[in-house]
Design an enzyme around this catalytic site. Structure first.
Site, PDB file in Angstrom:
ATOM      1  N   LYS A  17       0.031  -4.478  -3.953  1.00 62.72           N
ATOM      2  CA  LYS A  17      -1.048  -5.327  -3.470  1.00 62.72           C
ATOM      3  C   LYS A  17      -2.154  -4.455  -2.877  1.00 62.72           C
ATOM      4  CE  LYS A  17      -1.700  -9.636  -4.202  1.00 62.72           C
ATOM      5  NZ  LYS A  17      -2.586  -9.954  -5.318  1.00 62.72           N
ATOM      6  N   TYR A  47      -0.265  -4.667 -12.676  1.00 71.03           N
ATOM      7  CA  TYR A  47       0.105  -4.789 -11.275  1.00 71.03           C
ATOM      8  C   TYR A  47       0.817  -3.519 -10.791  1.00 71.03           C
ATOM      9  CZ  TYR A  47       2.251  -6.214  -6.961  1.00 71.03           C
ATOM     10  OH  TYR A  47       2.624  -6.257  -5.646  1.00 71.03           O
ATOM     11  N   ASP A  59      -0.929   3.746  -0.320  1.00 64.81           N
ATOM     12  CA  ASP A  59       0.524   3.559  -0.324  1.00 64.81           C
ATOM     13  C   ASP A  59       1.070   4.578  -1.320  1.00 64.81           C
ATOM     14  OD1 ASP A  59       3.102   2.720  -0.913  1.00 64.81           O
ATOM     15  OD2 ASP A  59       2.597   0.589  -0.841  1.00 64.81           O
TER      16      ASP A  59
HETATM   17  P1  13P Z   1       3.017  -2.745  -1.662  1.00 63.40           P
HETATM   18  O1  13P Z   1       1.729  -3.049  -2.367  1.00 63.40           O
HETATM   19  O2  13P Z   1       2.846  -2.635  -0.203  1.00 63.40           O
HETATM   20  O3  13P Z   1       3.672  -1.534  -2.219  1.00 63.40           O
HETATM   21  O4  13P Z   1       4.014  -3.963  -1.876  1.00 63.40           O
HETATM   22  C1  13P Z   1       4.356  -4.298  -3.174  1.00 63.40           C
HETATM   23  C2  13P Z   1       5.416  -5.302  -3.306  1.00 63.40           C
HETATM   24  O5  13P Z   1       5.622  -5.740  -4.410  1.00 63.40           O
HETATM   25  C3  13P Z   1       6.203  -5.773  -2.180  1.00 63.40           C
HETATM   26  O6  13P Z   1       7.224  -6.639  -2.598  1.00 63.40           O
HETATM   27 MG    MG Z   2       1.618  -1.225   0.786  1.00 63.51          MG
HETATM   28 MG    MG Z   3       4.640   0.088  -1.623  1.00 67.44          MG
END
Ligand code: 13P
Ligand code: MG
Ligand code: MG
Length: 390
Positions: free
Chosen positions: A241, A238, A11
């Protein structure tokens, strides 16, 4: 020949929030992949996105963890990051967690799944006359999101009737990884069917244990590879995800696509969703779907390929979840999602405190915990050595 299939996924930025990469990013990664084919680095390659994650699927003969393959993907992700930055996109370079990894990029942020096997298709090959496989890519969910559906597809005849056939009746060996152990890949090997309950005892914990690989017990061949790493364990904070990818070989000595995809009809609840901190159902979607649903919703795509004798992907691919049959599941997922959202932040609707440990939610909670006092004004009795150490 020994053929390797690799998926590397990251990402590296998205339009209007955590939704999808822009077209220029996709074009650049596709262009780089074409160049890699022409230069002979890879035999074939295919680029897609699921939510805001870009996945590069490749076939080659360089084996898993190959520096050339991993560096190629890393550089393509860097280029896409630069494009994302130039357009002011959100989270540019989000999953590229180190400056310049040398060698393979496992542990540097991107999700990696690779499988190597002997590839000599043809009528004379009684075990694997034709090679077909599926690629799974998920967004807005944790690395254990496949635990339940992949386990059911490989171990439960209620979902995979093929397990009763001579090629599969001995079952499969599951390599399960302890994702809490950041010292290295800590693996246990358990056999289905006899270890069924032990496997379930581990896999029920999607945040700690994940399926890493699956092997046929009859033929010794690797059936599946899943990226099972936790971004926050790598980054220490963090960042997003984990959004796992998987390669699953199918048909013949392995389960068929319908047996493998049927457990996804559950739209089971997984950790992830908004801010990576909620519990919401996993919705099966066509590839190149943006995350624009109500409160995100974790997504999974599933594409199928065949491989010719030289390692090229079939001229076309099949998009398993792009079928009206899955509309029913999508509606169900949305209903399950809205049911869960109706309790907002309460209890099971959000991930437990330990999973929020590295996120901003923890800062808010610990800031408040520090202000707790006994009702009579007495301060908690802190042992002398602890008091001085603090
Ligand atoms: P991603 O890991 O896909 O960037 O999503 C993070 C997120 O916090 C969505 O609300
Ligand atoms: Mg993502
Ligand atoms: Mg993202």
């Amino acid at each position: 020949m020994k053929l390797t299939l690799s998926i590397l996924k990251a990402d590296v930025g998205s339009v209007g929030g955590h939704t999808k990469p822009n077209d220029k990013m996709m074009d650049a990664v596709r262009q780089d992949t074409e160049t890699a084919i022409k230069s002979g680095l890879i035999i074939d390659g295919w680029v897609s996105h699921t939510g805001d994650d870009i996945a590069i699927l490749m076939s080659h003969t360089r084996g898993p963890d190959d520096t050339g393959i991993h560096q190629f993907a890393w550089n393509a992700f860097i280029k896409a990051t630069e494009i994302a930055s130039s357009f002011g996109l959100y989270g540019a370079g989000q999953d590229l967690l180190v400056d310049a990894p040398s060698g393979n990029i496992r542990g540097a942020g991107p999700a990696v799944a690779e499988v190597e096997f002997d590839h000599e298709p043809g009528k004379g090959n009684r075990v694997r006359p034709a090679e077909s496989f599926m690629m799974l890519a998920a967004d807005k969910c944790g690395p254990g999101a496949y635990n339940l559906p992949i386990f059911l597809g490989f171990a439960d005849p209620m979902y995979c009737g093929g397990l009763m056939l001579p090629n599969m009746v001995q079952g499969f060996t599951f390599h399960i990884i302890d994702m809490d152990n950041t010292d290295g890949d800590s693996i246990i090997e358990l056999n289905a069917p006899e270890d069924y309950y032990r496997i379930a005892a581990l896999l029920r914990d999607n945040e700690r244990f994940g399926i890493d690989r699956i092997y046929s017990r009859t033929h010794g061949q690797q059936a599946a590879a899943i990226s099972a790493q936790r971004l926050h364990s790598i980054a220490g904070t963090y960042t997003g995800k984990d959004d796992p990818v998987a390669l699953v070989r199918n048909q013949g000595i392995f389960p068929a696509p319908e047996e493998l995809t049927s457990p996804f009809a559950k739209a089971h609840y997984v950790g992830g969703d908004a801010r990576g901190s909620h519990v919401m159902p996993l919705m099966p979607v066509p590839i190149n779907t943006a995350v624009t649903g109500i409160y995100c919703l974790p997504l999974v795509s599933c594409t199928g390929f065949s491989v010719d004798s030289e390692g090229h992907f079939s001229d076309s691919f099949v998009d398993f979840f792009d079928n009206p049959a899955w509309d029913v599941v999508r509606t169900r997922a949305q209903e399950k999602g809205m049911e869960m959202r109706s309790q907002g932040w309460s209890g099971a609707a959000m991930l437990p405190y330990t999973e929020l440990e590295y996120g901003g939610f923890r800062t808010t909670v610990t800031g408040l915990v520090d202000q707790f006092m006994f009702r009579n004004g007495k301060v908690e009795d802190i042992p002398a050595e602890k008091a001085t150490a603090d």
